[in-house]
Design a protein around this motif. Structure first.
Motif, PDB file in Angstrom:
ATOM      1  N   PRO A   4       0.835  -1.207   0.000  1.00 35.98           N
ATOM      2  CA  PRO A   4       0.000   0.000   0.000  1.00 35.98           C
ATOM      3  C   PRO A   4       0.866   1.253   0.000  1.00 35.98           C
ATOM      4  CG  PRO A   4       0.014  -1.031   2.174  1.00 35.98           C
ATOM      5  CD  PRO A   4       0.696  -1.977   1.240  1.00 35.98           C
ATOM      6  N   ARG A   5       0.362   2.287  -0.606  1.00 35.53           N
ATOM      7  CA  ARG A   5       1.100   3.545  -0.631  1.00 35.53           C
ATOM      8  C   ARG A   5       1.056   4.175   0.760  1.00 35.53           C
ATOM      9  NH1 ARG A   5       3.289   7.175  -3.933  1.00 35.53           N
ATOM     10  NH2 ARG A   5       3.051   9.415  -3.511  1.00 35.53           N
ATOM     11  N   HIS A  74      -8.598   8.783   1.276  1.00 35.49           N
ATOM     12  CA  HIS A  74      -7.501   8.082   0.601  1.00 35.49           C
ATOM     13  C   HIS A  74      -7.538   6.599   0.949  1.00 35.49           C
ATOM     14  CE1 HIS A  74      -5.774  11.966  -0.543  1.00 35.49           C
ATOM     15  NE2 HIS A  74      -6.065  12.368   0.680  1.00 35.49           N
ATOM     16  N   GLY A  76      -7.189   2.603   0.765  1.00 39.55           N
ATOM     17  CA  GLY A  76      -6.159   1.769   0.159  1.00 39.55           C
ATOM     18  C   GLY A  76      -4.748   2.218   0.464  1.00 39.55           C
ATOM     19  N   GLU A  77      -4.595   3.351   1.157  1.00 39.87           N
ATOM     20  CA  GLU A  77      -3.271   3.803   1.551  1.00 39.87           C
ATOM     21  C   GLU A  77      -3.026   3.471   3.016  1.00 39.87           C
ATOM     22  OE1 GLU A  77      -2.830   7.548  -1.553  1.00 39.87           O
ATOM     23  OE2 GLU A  77      -2.977   7.959   0.594  1.00 39.87           O
ATOM     24  N   GLN A  78      -1.788   3.397   3.389  1.00 37.25           N
ATOM     25  CA  GLN A  78      -1.434   3.127   4.778  1.00 37.25           C
ATOM     26  C   GLN A  78      -1.162   4.457   5.465  1.00 37.25           C
ATOM     27  OE1 GLN A  78       1.579   0.110   5.372  1.00 37.25           O
ATOM     28  NE2 GLN A  78       0.531  -0.482   7.234  1.00 37.25           N
ATOM     29  N   CYS A 326       5.323  -0.398   9.288  1.00 44.99           N
ATOM     30  CA  CYS A 326       4.843  -0.572   7.911  1.00 44.99           C
ATOM     31  C   CYS A 326       5.866  -1.377   7.115  1.00 44.99           C
ATOM     32  CB  CYS A 326       4.609   0.788   7.252  1.00 44.99           C
ATOM     33  SG  CYS A 326       3.655   1.968   8.232  1.00 44.99           S
ATOM     34  N   ASP A 328       5.708  -3.696   4.943  1.00 44.14           N
ATOM     35  CA  ASP A 328       5.455  -3.876   3.512  1.00 44.14           C
ATOM     36  C   ASP A 328       5.937  -2.674   2.719  1.00 44.14           C
ATOM     37  OD1 ASP A 328       4.308  -6.277   4.093  1.00 44.14           O
ATOM     38  OD2 ASP A 328       2.226  -5.580   3.923  1.00 44.14           O
TER      39      ASP A 328
END
Length: 424
Positions: A4-5, A74, A76-78, A326, A328
Motif C-alpha cells: 500500500p502507498r 484516501h 487503500g493507503e497506509q 509498515c 510492507d
C-alpha cells in the motif's frame, strides 16, 4: 500484491512538523498531509505537504474528525499518524481507539507515555539507575487555591530552574510573564515564580532543579527510536551550540553540532528500557563544567522540534518508524538511505544543523577551539537548515525563511544579547 502507498499524516504547523514531512519525502518520495488549525510559515507553499485546516480554536472532536476524513479520502493507503507536541500526544491518547481503526499509531501505551512525560518520574528513574541529575524538589500546586497558601521553602542551592512537571497542561495556558522554563537567583524569586504559576491556575507539580552552570554549548541532545520489541533501532546525538531564548521558546535547540555522545546515548537507552518505552524519544542533557558529567534534564516522548538534526547525523527517522510499523512499505523500497547502523551511537556523520545564521552563531560560542571547528564544518559542508530543502524551494518559501531569520536575530538582541555563564 503491491505494498500500500504510504501517507504520513502529521498534526501541527511548526518547523519540527515540516522536518518530519521532509524526512518522509527524502526516504520514500511521498507527500505528507498536515492537519492544523490554520496556515503557518514552515508548512506554507510546500510541494511536499498537503494541508488540511480545521479553523482557529478547533475542538478536539473537530481535529479528530479531520483526521478520520483524511483517511477516508484516501482508501487503500497506509496512514501513519505523527505528532510532535505534548498536548497533541495527549489528544491521541484520549482518542487512540477511534484513530487506531484508520491509522497506524506508533506510540507507547498510555501509561508509559504519561510516565515518560512526567519530569518527576524521570528524576526517580535516573536516581535508581545511578544516572546524574541535578538536585531537585517537587512542589505540588494542587492546594494553591486554598486560603493562606504560600510557596514552600526550598532546601536547594541557588540559583535554580523551575519548570512544570506536566508541560502539556502548562503549554496551553496563557498568563502575563509566562515562560517555558524559569530561573530564580534566590528563594524570594523562586517563591514569586511559583506564586505566578499558581495564580494562573496551574494545579500540578512544578519541578525545581539546581541550575547546572555553563552556557548553551554545554548542552547535549540524544534522540532514539525504540521499536515494538523494545530494541533501539535508531539513535543520534549532538552538542547544543545555541538555543532559542525568547520566553516561550526556552529549551528549543536552534544550532546543533552532530558529534557523537555514546556514553550519554547508552544512558538514554537504559532509561527507555526502564520505562518499557517504544517510539520516538528525545533527551535534554547538560554537561556540568564542574565535574564533566552529563546531567539529564528532560525526556520528551516525541521526536522533538529540531528533529532534522537526526538526518544531519546520517539517520532518517522516517525509516525507523516505517520499518517498525509498515514493513510492507519498507520492503517495497524507497530512496537510498545513508550507510551504517542507525543504532550505532559511536559512529555518525558530523555536521551542523542550524536555522540561525553563522554571523549570529559565532558570537555566542566562547570557546575558540569549538568556534574554529564549527567554521571548518561550515566551510566544507555548510549549515543544514531544515527548511532549505532543494526539492521544495520557491520564492515564497525563501522569503519566509529570510523573514523568520530576521525575527530570530531580533529576539536574540532583545532576550539574550550576549552569552552568559548559565544560559539564562
Amino acid at each position: 500484491m503491491p505494498a500500500p502507498r504510504l501517507r504520513p499524516v502529521i498534526l501541527g504547523t511548526d518547523l519540527g512538523v515540516y522536518s518530519i514531512a521532509r524526512s518522509f519525502h527524502e526516504a520514500y518520495g511521498v507527500r505528507s498531509t498536515v492537519v492544523a488549525n490554520s496556515p503557518r510559515g514552515p508548512i506554507n507553499d510546500s510541494r511536499i505537504i498537503d494541508a488540511v485546516f480545521t479553523g482557529q480554536g478547533s475542538s478536539e472532536e473537530r481535529i479528530v474528525q479531520a483526521l478520520l476524513d483524511v483517511a477516508a479520502a484516501h482508501p487503500g493507503e497506509q496512514h501513519l499518524l505523527m505528532v510532535n507536541a505534548e498536548h497533541e500526544i495527549d489528544l491521541v491518547r484520549r482518542h487512540r481507539a477511534v484513530l487506531a481503526e484508520r491509522y497506524v499509531v506508533p506510540f507507547a501505551d498510555d501509561d508509559v507515555l504519561a510516565a515518560a512525560g512526567d519530569k518527576v518520574e524521570l528524576d526517580r528513574i535516573c536516581r535508581r539507575l545511578g544516572i546524574p541529575v541535578p538536585a531537585s524538589r517537587s512542589v505540588d500546586l494542587a492546594g494553591a487555591g486554598a486560603p493562606g497558601w504560600a510557596p514552600p521553602a526550598l532546601d536547594l542551592t541557588f540559583p535554580v530552574v523551575l519548570k512544570p512537571a506536566v508541560s502539556a497542561e502548562h503549554l496551553l495556558m496563557s498568563y502575563p510573564g509566562k515562560k517555558k522554563v524559569y530561573s530564580a537567583a534566590d528563594p524570594a524569586e523562586a517563591a514569586a515564580v511559583l506564586g505566578r504559576i499558581a495564580a494562573a491556575g496551574y494545579r500540578d507539580v512544578v519541578v525545581v532543579q539546581e541550575l547546572v552552570p555553563g552556557d548553551d554549548t554545554w548542552g547535549r541532545t540524544v534522540t532514539c527510536y525504540v521499536d515494538r520489541t523494545g530494541r533501539v533501532t535508531m539513535m543520534a546525538s549532538g552538542q547544543l551550540i545555541l538555543g532559542l531564548h525568547a520566553p516561550t521558546m526556552l529549551g528549543n535547540s536552534a544550532t546543533i553540532l552532530t558529534v557523537p555522545q555514546p556514553g550519554l546515548a547508552e544512558q538514554a537507552a537504559a532509561i527507555l528500557r526502564e520505562l518499557r518505552f517504544t517510539g520516538f524519544a528525545n533527551f535534554d542533557i547538560k554537561v556540568d563544567p564542574r565535574d564533566g558529567r552529563g546531567r539529564f534534564l528532560d525526556l520528551n516522548p516525541r521526536i522533538g522540534r529540531p528533529n532534522y538534526y537526526v538526518n544531519v547525523a546520517g539517520r532518517n527517522p522516517a525509516r525507523a518508524v516505517v520499518e517498525d510499523y509498515c514493513p510492507d512499505v519498507a520492503a517495497s523500497g524507497g530512496r537510498p538511505g545513508p550507510g551504517g547502523d542507525p543504532a550505532d551511537a559511536a559512529h555518525q556523520h558530523v555536521g551542523v544543523y542550524s536555522y540561525l545564521p553563522w554571523s549570529l552563531v559565532r558570537r555566542y560560542v566562547p570557546d575558540p577551539a569549538l568556534r574554529q571547528r564549527l567554521a571548518q564544518v561550515r566551510r566544507t559542508e555548510g549549515f543544514a537548515h531544515p527548511l532549505d530543502y532543494p526539492a521544495d524551494r520557491n520564492l515564497r518559501r525563501r522569503r519566509y525563511r529570510a523573514l523568520s531569520t530576521l525575527n530570530l536575530v531580533r529576539d536574540f538582541r532583545r532576550y539574550y544579547p550576549r552569552p552568559t555563564e548559565t544560559g539564562f
